[in-house]
Design an enzyme around this catalytic site. Structure first.
Site, PDB file in Angstrom:
ATOM      1  N   ARG A 145       0.694  -1.186  -0.082  1.00 45.94           N
ATOM      2  CA  ARG A 145      -0.030  -0.068   0.067  1.00 45.94           C
ATOM      3  C   ARG A 145       0.885   1.234   0.252  1.00 45.94           C
ATOM      4  NH1 ARG A 145      -4.785  -0.768   3.820  1.00 45.94           N
ATOM      5  NH2 ARG A 145      -5.677   1.015   2.682  1.00 45.94           N
ATOM      6  N   SER A 196      -8.339  11.370   1.475  1.00 47.76           N
ATOM      7  CA  SER A 196      -7.803  10.624   2.412  1.00 47.76           C
ATOM      8  C   SER A 196      -8.012  11.008   3.847  1.00 47.76           C
ATOM      9  CB  SER A 196      -6.441   9.972   2.056  1.00 47.76           C
ATOM     10  OG  SER A 196      -5.855   8.956   3.125  1.00 47.76           O
ATOM     11  N   ASP A 203     -15.498   2.487   1.769  1.00 46.16           N
ATOM     12  CA  ASP A 203     -15.109   1.236   2.312  1.00 46.16           C
ATOM     13  C   ASP A 203     -16.346   0.231   1.950  1.00 46.16           C
ATOM     14  OD1 ASP A 203     -12.744   1.787   3.296  1.00 46.16           O
ATOM     15  OD2 ASP A 203     -13.408   2.056   5.335  1.00 46.16           O
TER      16      ASP A 203
HETATM   17  C1  S3P Z   1      -9.896   5.464   7.452  1.00 51.12           C
HETATM   18  C2  S3P Z   1      -9.785   6.115   6.151  1.00 51.12           C
HETATM   19  C3  S3P Z   1      -9.911   5.583   4.778  1.00 51.12           C
HETATM   20  C4  S3P Z   1     -10.821   3.976   5.216  1.00 51.12           C
HETATM   21  C5  S3P Z   1     -10.202   3.248   5.970  1.00 51.12           C
HETATM   22  C6  S3P Z   1     -10.015   3.909   7.211  1.00 51.12           C
HETATM   23  C7  S3P Z   1      -9.312   6.091   8.567  1.00 51.12           C
HETATM   24  O1  S3P Z   1      -8.487   5.259   4.104  1.00 51.12           O
HETATM   25  O2  S3P Z   1     -10.831   3.445   3.885  1.00 51.12           O
HETATM   26  O3  S3P Z   1     -10.825   2.180   6.113  1.00 51.12           O
HETATM   27  O4  S3P Z   1      -9.689   5.510   9.701  1.00 51.12           O
HETATM   28  O5  S3P Z   1      -8.970   7.206   8.553  1.00 51.12           O
HETATM   29  P1  S3P Z   1      -8.126   6.373   3.137  1.00 51.12           P
HETATM   30  O6  S3P Z   1      -7.612   7.711   4.178  1.00 51.12           O
HETATM   31  O7  S3P Z   1      -7.068   5.688   2.557  1.00 51.12           O
HETATM   32  O8  S3P Z   1      -9.334   6.942   2.364  1.00 51.12           O
END
Ligand code: S3P
Length: 429
Positions: A123, A168, A316
């Protein structure tokens, strides 16, 4: 890797489920409790593998954390007193732990190594490291910090103004957490607003933060004060049963204590737009994290287009929304969702491959998928790709068809929903 054969024979789904704690809020409760000096208490904590990885990392930094069922007590002497870990900080399958820890450690006086499982190793981490380096962080790693393992040596930081290239919350949160130890005021511009749990929790712990028209401003050096965090149920977990209730015949499911933060309720908007029969009672809109009780019944569904600013509010939930779309009349288009490719697995490929095996009429696109609704689903042997949400999508599909569905690995489901199969049993009639 446990194989399982699910043969539910199309039951009526009826009953009540109290969804387990929100994964994002659970992670943050441990992080904030470890930053603030004194005793922080948490109720409704998610006992998922990802959140246990976060606890493990902070214990390695010397924070005392006691877990008693879903209640947590965190005794911290403040982040200035965190200890250099003698071991690698192992973040397991958790992107949130990995990325937010980088932000927290960037301005500390600590040297640490972060590593996770094989999925974490694929990732992208540069998205976090780029803004953190602009703040003065010293982070090195494989391919110049794009991938774990990563080494971080805390250093003095300064605030930045940053426009987010992708929506994000993990990147936004890493910058905000780094700002705690930075000089000046950080300003973050978001084109599409991502989940705001970090902003809400900063306020809950006594910090001042402004959020206006997609811009977050936050002054470094503020002290956080230990408090109590009541974790709401995870709407991303509830989503699986909201979809099951809308799709299964003669069914009605009520979900209690569902987190109802507007940056997370895209799934509700989608269900409503598709014509799902839902009843929603919001408990306390003024709470740090509002909750709702949601009842969903068997529904006639119509296809829609899902794109733009809605995407971060349901990112998600796309695997389970894709399953939902197989029952909707017409063609559902999901676009602007290229982020799916860098989740626990490439979720565009995984969803399309596995739903095809079940008989769905679905095709992948560069930034999403197209689903022609109305095809009859049948049994198949599915792969989870070690991704909890792909595993749960397969299990919910198994509830809707006569034949058996085999899943190659269900252990991954414990990442976010360890009681998932027990909750399924509660609603099978
Ligand atoms: C999250 C942010 C999201 C989400 C992940 C949890 C978080 O990811 O998909 O399951 O707790 O901040 P991204 O920041 O990569 O969009």
């Amino acid at each position: 890797m446990a194989d399982v054969r699910l043969h539910y024979k199309k039951p009526i789904l009826h009953g009540d489920i109290t969804v387990p704690g929100d994964k994002s809020v659970s992670h943050r409760s441990i992080m904030f409790g470890s930053i603030a000096e004194g005793r922080t208490t948490v109720s409704g904590f998610l006992l998922g593998d990802d959140c246990l990885s976060t606890i493990d990392c902070f214990r390695k930094l010397g924070v005392e954390i006691e877990l008693n069922d879903t209640n947590v007590v965190i005794d911290s002497q403040g982040m200035k007193n965190w200890k250099e870990p003698i071991d690698i900080l192992y973040t397991g399958n958790s992107g949130t732990t990995t990325r937010l820890m980088l932000g927290l450690l960037a301005g500390s006086s600590i040297h640490a190594i972060l590593n996770g499982d094989a999925s974490i190793g694929k990732r992208p981490m540069k998205r976090v490291i780029t803004p953190l380096r602009k703040m003065g962080a010293h982070i090195t790693g494989r391919m110049d910090g794009q991938y774990t393992p990563l080494a971080i040596k805390g250093s003095p930081l300064h605030a930045i103004e940053y426009t987010m290239p992708v929506a994000s919350a993990q990147v936004k949160s890493a910058i905000l957490l780094a700002t705690l130890q930075a000089e000046g005021t950080t300003v973050i511009h978001e084109k599409s607003v991502s989940r705001d749990h970090t902003e809400r929790m900063l306020r809950q712990f006594g910090a001042e933060i402004t959020v206006e028209n997609g811009t977050v401003s936050y002054k470094g050096g503020q002290t956080l004060h230990a408090t109590h965090v009541d974790v709401p149920g995870d709407i991303s977990s509830a989503a699986f049963f909201l979809v099951a209730g809308a799709m299964a015949e003669n069914s009605e499911i009520t979900l209690h204590n569902v987190g109802f933060n507007p940056t997370r309720t895209g799934i509700i908007d989608v269900l409503a737009a598709m014509g799902a029969d839902m009843r929603i009672i919001v408990a306390d809109e003024e709470a740090a994290e509002p909750t709702a009780t949601i009842t969903v019944r068997t529904s006639d569904l119509a296809a829609i287009t899902i794109d733009g600013e809605l995407i971060p509010r349901l990112i998600d939930e796309i695997p389970i929304i894709a399953l939902l779309a197989t029952k909707a009349k017409g063609t559902t288009v999901i676009r602007d969702a290229a982020e799916l490719k860098v989740k626990e697995t490439d979720r565009i490929t995984a969803v399309v491959n596995e739903l095809k095996k079940l008989g769905a009429d679905i095709e992948a696109t560069d930034d999403g998928m197209i689903i022609h609704g109305g095809s009859e689903l049948h049994g198949a042997s599915l792969q989870t790709y070690g991704d909890h949400r792909i595993g749960m999508m397969g299990a919910i599909a198994a509830l809707l068809i006569d034949d058996a569905v085999e899943l190659d690995d269900i252990e991954c489901i414990a990442v976010s929903y360890p009681t998932f199969f027990e909750d399924i049993q509660k609603i099978i009639k």
